[in-house]
Design a protein around this motif. Structure first.
Motif, PDB file in Angstrom:
ATOM      1  N   ALA A 134       3.946   4.141  -1.453  1.00  0.00           N
ATOM      2  CA  ALA A 134       5.361   3.996  -1.990  1.00  0.00           C
ATOM      3  C   ALA A 134       5.624   2.428  -2.637  1.00  0.00           C
ATOM      4  CB  ALA A 134       6.063   3.784  -0.386  1.00  0.00           C
ATOM      5  N   PHE A 135       4.470   2.014  -2.674  1.00  0.00           N
ATOM      6  CA  PHE A 135       4.132  -0.138  -3.241  1.00  0.00           C
ATOM      7  C   PHE A 135       3.428   0.480  -4.551  1.00  0.00           C
ATOM      8  CE2 PHE A 135       3.468  -1.116   1.775  1.00  0.00           C
ATOM      9  CZ  PHE A 135       4.989  -1.361   1.816  1.00  0.00           C
ATOM     10  N   GLY A 136       2.799   1.369  -4.854  1.00  0.00           N
ATOM     11  CA  GLY A 136       2.180   1.852  -6.318  1.00  0.00           C
ATOM     12  C   GLY A 136       3.243   1.379  -7.152  1.00  0.00           C
ATOM     13  N   TRP A 137       3.022   1.300  -8.433  1.00  0.00           N
ATOM     14  CA  TRP A 137       4.396   0.586  -9.611  1.00  0.00           C
ATOM     15  C   TRP A 137       5.672   2.138 -10.350  1.00  0.00           C
ATOM     16  CZ3 TRP A 137       4.091  -3.245 -13.286  1.00  0.00           C
ATOM     17  CH2 TRP A 137       3.367  -3.518 -13.420  1.00  0.00           C
ATOM     18  N   LEU A 138       5.043   3.101 -10.088  1.00  0.00           N
ATOM     19  CA  LEU A 138       5.704   4.278 -10.116  1.00  0.00           C
ATOM     20  C   LEU A 138       7.346   3.185  -9.792  1.00  0.00           C
ATOM     21  CD1 LEU A 138       6.465   6.915 -11.359  1.00  0.00           C
ATOM     22  CD2 LEU A 138       6.620   7.616  -8.843  1.00  0.00           C
ATOM     23  N   ARG A 139       8.163   2.822  -8.260  1.00  0.00           N
ATOM     24  CA  ARG A 139       8.982   2.112  -8.076  1.00  0.00           C
ATOM     25  C   ARG A 139       9.321   1.511  -9.102  1.00  0.00           C
ATOM     26  NH1 ARG A 139       5.284  -1.483  -5.378  1.00  0.00           N
ATOM     27  NH2 ARG A 139       7.000  -3.523  -4.093  1.00  0.00           N
TER      28      ARG A 139
END
Ligand code: FAD
Length: 392
Positions: free
Chosen positions: A374-379
């Motif tokens: 959830a803390f990845g770059w996607l968001r």
């Protein structure tokens, strides 16, 4: 011949050192891990200037889990980080956090409480009367109640933890060198090498960006826009003639926070967004304590009316301007560049979980213990904030 390392970590404060420790522990013998640190005095980094506290009281489940692992690690740090029989001095004090709420803020506290309990955190909601009887030195007339951490929350010696990680990483074979990285040398979808201010070049298998408030400038050299900015936070150390027995780290609805430190207390205030520009100086504004903190302190703890400031300092949060949460892992455009930036004031307590997570990404190619996707770059790239409500 040019130097080559399997993993190059840029920034050797608590995040870089935690990553080095977990990597040195997990990688096969002979693997080469290098930490490059621009300022080996660590005088100005966030780690050294931190309030050095850990809480389980977040609104985002992953943040609760990361800090719970942080507590678990801190409790065992003496054994995990000992070198030649010497354990690091981490001074972990488990005295809890106390989030206070007015009637308007009470439903939010209740919602956060449900998230924290679901994750197994030892927290309790106290109504106004329970609060007043447990902490008689607190002014409670305007409050609906508070949320108190019963175990696992408190404060520690930030420098001691950083040194502990780094010393153990070295003992396990990692190298730590002084040097400012001026550029990440991009070769298509990977970083081939890092360039140093002294003209040196180091070839690398994987690079970890653990450069704190320097992370955005570093990312830009590889063509990546990282939404992380430096924001100043001032901390004051004061003495009070009146004691506040069993004082936890108190978070006031006004944004004020304070906790015991030795025979005195530390305090600060989270400024409203509109008064919180990007800022890289270390000046403590004159009269900041008298105008911003003292009235709020005296209002919440009448005994603090006679508070006397002993010292003060300023440090910088590395604020993720999208959602105040860490950006963790690789950018989709560059597979071998891992980020751990934008902690927005809660990176010290997350250092064990993030160090372990970075190790898992390098060694296993994915998260193994805690799923932190959830803390990845996607968001970030999709502009979908994972907003943390309990930012201090
Ligand atoms: C006043 C204050 C209070 C805080 N209170 C808390 C708290 O109570 N609890 C909590 O969990 N967190 C707290 N934090 C936040 C916490 O301190 C940080 O999130 C954490 O220390 C970040 O660690 P880091 O290693 O990522 O960054 P930093 O500690 O900032 O270190 C980054 C390092 O990278 C180096 N570097 C930068 N650029 C380069 C380059 N190009 N080449 C080589 N080296 C480079 C720097 O010299 C520095 O040593 C607080 C922060 C501040 C300022």
């Amino acid at each position: 011949m040019r130097d080559t390392f399997d993993v190059v970590i840029v920034g050797g404060a608590v995040i870089g050192s935690a990553a080095a420790f977990f990597l040195a522990e997990a990688l096969p013998r002979g693997a080469r891990v290098l930490v490059l640190e621009a300022d080996p005095s660590y005088a100005h980094c966030a780690t050294t200037r931190s309030l050095a506290s850990i809480r389980h009281q977040f609104s985002t489940p992953e943040n609760v889990r990361m800090s719970m692992f942080g507590t678990e690690f801190l409790r065992q740090a003496g054994a995990r980080l000992e070198v030649d029989g010497a354990a690091p001095l981490i001074g972990f004090v488990e005295a809890g956090y106390l989030f206070l709420a007015t009637p308007a803020g009470w439903p939010v506290l209740q919602r956060n409480h449900a998230v924290q309990r679901a994750e197994g955190a030892a927290v309790a909601l106290l109504g106004r009367e329970a609060l007043a009887s447990r902490f008689p030195w607190l002014a409670t007339a305007d409050l609906a109640g508070g949320s108190l951490g019963l175990a696992g929350e408190g404060w520690l010696d930030a420098h001691g933890l950083m040194q502990g990680f780094q010393r153990k990483a070295r003992a396990l074979g990692a190298q730590v060198r002084a040097g400012r990285v001026t550029a990440l040398q991009r070769e298509g979808s990977r970083i081939g090498a890092v360039r140093l201010a002294d003209g040196g070049v180091v070839d690398c298998g994987v690079v970890i960006n653990a450069a704190g408030t320097g992370a955005a400038a570093l990312a830009r050299t590889a063509g990546i826009e990282l939404p992380v900015q430096a924001r100043k936070r001032c901390v004051f150390h004061f003495r009070s003639p009146e004691p506040a027995p069993d004082c936890p780290l108190v978070i006031d609805p006004s944004g004020l926070y304070f906790r015991p430190e030795g025979a005195g207390f530390l305090c600060g205030v989270a400024p409203p967004e509109e008064e919180d520009p990007e800022c890289t100086d270390f000046e403590v504004p004159p009269a900041w304590f008298e105008e911003r903190l003292w009235p709020a302190l005296a209002q919440r703890v009448p005994g603090f009316e006679a508070a006397r400031v002993l010292s003060s300092w300023a440090g910088h949060y590395d604020v993720n301007t999208l959602d105040h949460n860490v950006i963790l892992g690789a950018h989709p455009a560059i597979g071998n560049l891992l980020f751990a930036n934008g902690f927005s004031g809660h990176g010290l307590q997350q250092s064990p979980a993030v160090g372990r997570a970075l190790m898992e990404l390098v060694v296993h190619g994915g998260f193994r213990s805690l799923d932190l996707a959830a803390f990845g770059w996607l968001r970030v790239l999709q502009n979908r904030p994972l907003r943390e409500l309990n930012v201090v």
